[in-house]
Design a protein around this motif. Structure first.
Motif, PDB file in Angstrom:
ATOM      1  N   VAL A 172      47.968  51.803   0.696  1.00  0.00           N
ATOM      2  CA  VAL A 172      48.682  51.174  -0.412  1.00  0.00           C
ATOM      3  C   VAL A 172      50.165  51.294  -0.102  1.00  0.00           C
ATOM      4  O   VAL A 172      50.684  52.404   0.053  1.00  0.00           O
ATOM      5  CB  VAL A 172      48.355  51.849  -1.757  1.00  0.00           C
ATOM      6  N   GLN A 173      50.860  50.155  -0.002  1.00  0.00           N
ATOM      7  CA  GLN A 173      52.255  50.194   0.452  1.00  0.00           C
ATOM      8  C   GLN A 173      53.149  49.336  -0.428  1.00  0.00           C
ATOM      9  O   GLN A 173      52.798  48.217  -0.809  1.00  0.00           O
ATOM     10  CB  GLN A 173      52.349  49.715   1.905  1.00  0.00           C
ATOM     11  N   ASP A 174      54.332  49.882  -0.717  1.00  0.00           N
ATOM     12  CA  ASP A 174      55.367  49.109  -1.400  1.00  0.00           C
ATOM     13  C   ASP A 174      56.090  48.273  -0.350  1.00  0.00           C
ATOM     14  O   ASP A 174      56.767  48.810   0.527  1.00  0.00           O
ATOM     15  CB  ASP A 174      56.351  50.053  -2.100  1.00  0.00           C
ATOM     16  N   VAL A 175      55.938  46.960  -0.426  1.00  0.00           N
ATOM     17  CA  VAL A 175      56.511  46.062   0.578  1.00  0.00           C
ATOM     18  C   VAL A 175      57.739  45.322   0.058  1.00  0.00           C
ATOM     19  O   VAL A 175      58.274  44.466   0.758  1.00  0.00           O
ATOM     20  CB  VAL A 175      55.452  45.048   1.072  1.00  0.00           C
ATOM     21  N   GLY A 176      58.194  45.638  -1.154  1.00  0.00           N
ATOM     22  CA  GLY A 176      59.339  44.945  -1.736  1.00  0.00           C
ATOM     23  C   GLY A 176      58.939  43.579  -2.233  1.00  0.00           C
ATOM     24  O   GLY A 176      58.716  43.373  -3.424  1.00  0.00           O
ATOM     25  N   PHE A 177      58.855  42.625  -1.335  1.00  0.00           N
ATOM     26  CA  PHE A 177      58.329  41.296  -1.615  1.00  0.00           C
ATOM     27  C   PHE A 177      57.740  40.752  -0.328  1.00  0.00           C
ATOM     28  O   PHE A 177      58.406  40.742   0.709  1.00  0.00           O
ATOM     29  CB  PHE A 177      59.414  40.341  -2.134  1.00  0.00           C
ATOM     30  N   ALA A 178      56.494  40.335  -0.372  1.00  0.00           N
ATOM     31  CA  ALA A 178      55.806  39.858   0.829  1.00  0.00           C
ATOM     32  C   ALA A 178      56.132  38.390   1.053  1.00  0.00           C
ATOM     33  O   ALA A 178      55.508  37.508   0.461  1.00  0.00           O
ATOM     34  CB  ALA A 178      54.301  40.056   0.694  1.00  0.00           C
ATOM     35  N   GLY A 180      67.197  43.258   0.435  1.00  0.00           N
ATOM     36  CA  GLY A 180      66.469  42.394   1.347  1.00  0.00           C
ATOM     37  C   GLY A 180      66.345  40.978   0.834  1.00  0.00           C
ATOM     38  O   GLY A 180      66.477  40.712  -0.366  1.00  0.00           O
ATOM     39  N   PRO A 181      66.082  40.017   1.730  1.00  0.00           N
ATOM     40  CA  PRO A 181      65.952  38.615   1.315  1.00  0.00           C
ATOM     41  C   PRO A 181      64.763  38.425   0.361  1.00  0.00           C
ATOM     42  O   PRO A 181      63.645  38.816   0.684  1.00  0.00           O
ATOM     43  CB  PRO A 181      65.734  37.873   2.642  1.00  0.00           C
ATOM     44  N   PHE A 182      65.046  37.892  -0.816  1.00  0.00           N
ATOM     45  CA  PHE A 182      64.045  37.686  -1.864  1.00  0.00           C
ATOM     46  C   PHE A 182      63.358  38.998  -2.271  1.00  0.00           C
ATOM     47  O   PHE A 182      62.265  38.987  -2.824  1.00  0.00           O
ATOM     48  CB  PHE A 182      63.002  36.648  -1.442  1.00  0.00           C
ATOM     49  N   GLY A 183      64.008  40.133  -1.971  1.00  0.00           N
ATOM     50  CA  GLY A 183      63.457  41.428  -2.358  1.00  0.00           C
ATOM     51  C   GLY A 183      62.616  42.094  -1.295  1.00  0.00           C
ATOM     52  O   GLY A 183      62.017  43.153  -1.552  1.00  0.00           O
ATOM     53  N   ALA A 184      62.545  41.523  -0.083  1.00  0.00           N
ATOM     54  CA  ALA A 184      61.702  42.086   0.978  1.00  0.00           C
ATOM     55  C   ALA A 184      62.239  43.428   1.466  1.00  0.00           C
ATOM     56  O   ALA A 184      63.444  43.695   1.422  1.00  0.00           O
ATOM     57  CB  ALA A 184      61.613  41.113   2.147  1.00  0.00           C
TER      58      ALA A 184
END
Length: 321
Positions: free
Chosen positions: A195-201, A266-270
């Motif tokens: 389970v990983q927090d990826v910011g925005f995929a 990060g770009p778009f929350g990534a």
């Protein structure tokens, strides 16, 4: 169903991610397509993500955007292309460059259509007045008016640069089920969930692949990979014939669960996603071993001899009747 020798372990770990300054440019082409020029290389699908970023900002399909990785003699500065930083930094520069190119396109279209820039949108390969698609001008026509003999406008060429952003650490939790053979000391991972927090995929398929790759690398750290020396200091595992690596037959079925807590940088929350899934995997395996056999092995890799030694030490420590 839990069998003798089965154990379940949990561990959580994080990685700060890399940060460097970066730049990029977006060039309009005469046929209405776009080139994104960067100084990075395509690390595990990062160019696909950059294509998606530029296409989203420009309002065009992804097949009208091509990312070009130029060499350092010609490319904008991008820093090191590496895990957990390439899309996070260079992708942010691509977004700014695409926004700059979009502003230039809308400025040309506004003059040609005699409309306000904030009344315009890009859709279906043209710039049109919002709500009145009949009033529009094609991207190829805009390119012609800015890239031909006697052009009325300068060529559309967007630039984007970012200073090294603040870090947006990524965290991943591992849940593993193992089976321990008390006779041989072998530990086998049967199932693994990350389970990983990826910011925005931005590209979920690529992000999932990164999580799978990191989890497989963690399996290598946990059970196989190590530098072995003899008593005189000679390295015994100096080639891939002697160095143990995880294989398809030894990596457990993997399941990835993505959590999206958007990054402010990060770009778009990534966020960077390549390295966080590596960190806690070995700890989760050690935890599962302790659950299964009641012994803690704190040296990596957790090889059969080390497991057998830990089991023997546990038996010798028991009070004699």
């Amino acid at each position: 169903t839990r069998r003798p020798g089965d154990g379940i372990g949990v561990a959580v770990g994080g990685w700060p991610g890399g940060v460097e300054s970066a730049s990029a440019c977006v060039r309009a082409n005469p046929d209405g397509t776009f080139h994104v020029v960067v100084g990075a290389v395509d690390v595990t699908g990062t160019f696909t993500g950059m294509t998606q970023i530029a296409a989203e900002v420009l309002g065009v399909p992804a097949d009208r955007v091509r990312v070009v990785g130029a060499d350092t003699d010609q490319a904008p500065y991008a820093g090191m292309a590496a895990g957990s930083k390439t899309l996070y930094t260079v992708g942010a520069a691509v977004r700014l460059a695409a926004e700059d190119a979009r502003r230039q396109i809308l400025a040309i279209a506004a003059k040609e259509l005699e409309a306000r820039e904030d009344d315009l949108e890009i859709a279906d390969g043209q710039v049109q007045v919002r709500g009145a698609p009949a009033r529009g001008i094609g991207l190829d026509e805009i390119a012609e008016k800015s890239m031909s003999f006697g052009a009325k406008y300068p060529p559309v060429f967007g630039r984007g640069s970012v200073a090294a952003p603040k870090q947006s650490p990524g965290f991943a939790g591992h849940l593993v089920k193992v089976t321990v053979d008390r006779e041989t000391g072998e530990v086998r991972i049967e199932q693994q969930v990350v389970v990983q927090d990826v910011g925005f995929a931005i590209n979920p398929a690529a992000v999932e692949g990164q999580i799978f790759g990191g989890a497989a690398q963690a399996t290598g750290w946990a059970l196989f990979e190590g530098m072995v020396y003899d008593g005189s200091g000679t390295l015994l595992s100096s080639t891939f014939a002697d160095y143990a690596l995880p294989k398809a037959s030894t990596v457990a079925p993997l399941q990835a669960e993505m959590v999206e807590v958007a990054s402010a940088e990060g770009p778009f929350g990534a966020k960077g996603v390549g390295e966080p899934p590596v960190i806690a995997g070995a700890a989760a395996v050690a935890s599962a071993l302790a659950d299964a056999a009641g012994v803690y092995v704190t040296d990596l890799p957790i090889t059969p001899p080390r497991v057998l030694a830990a089991l023997a030490q546990k038996r010798s420590a028991r009070p004699k009747p």
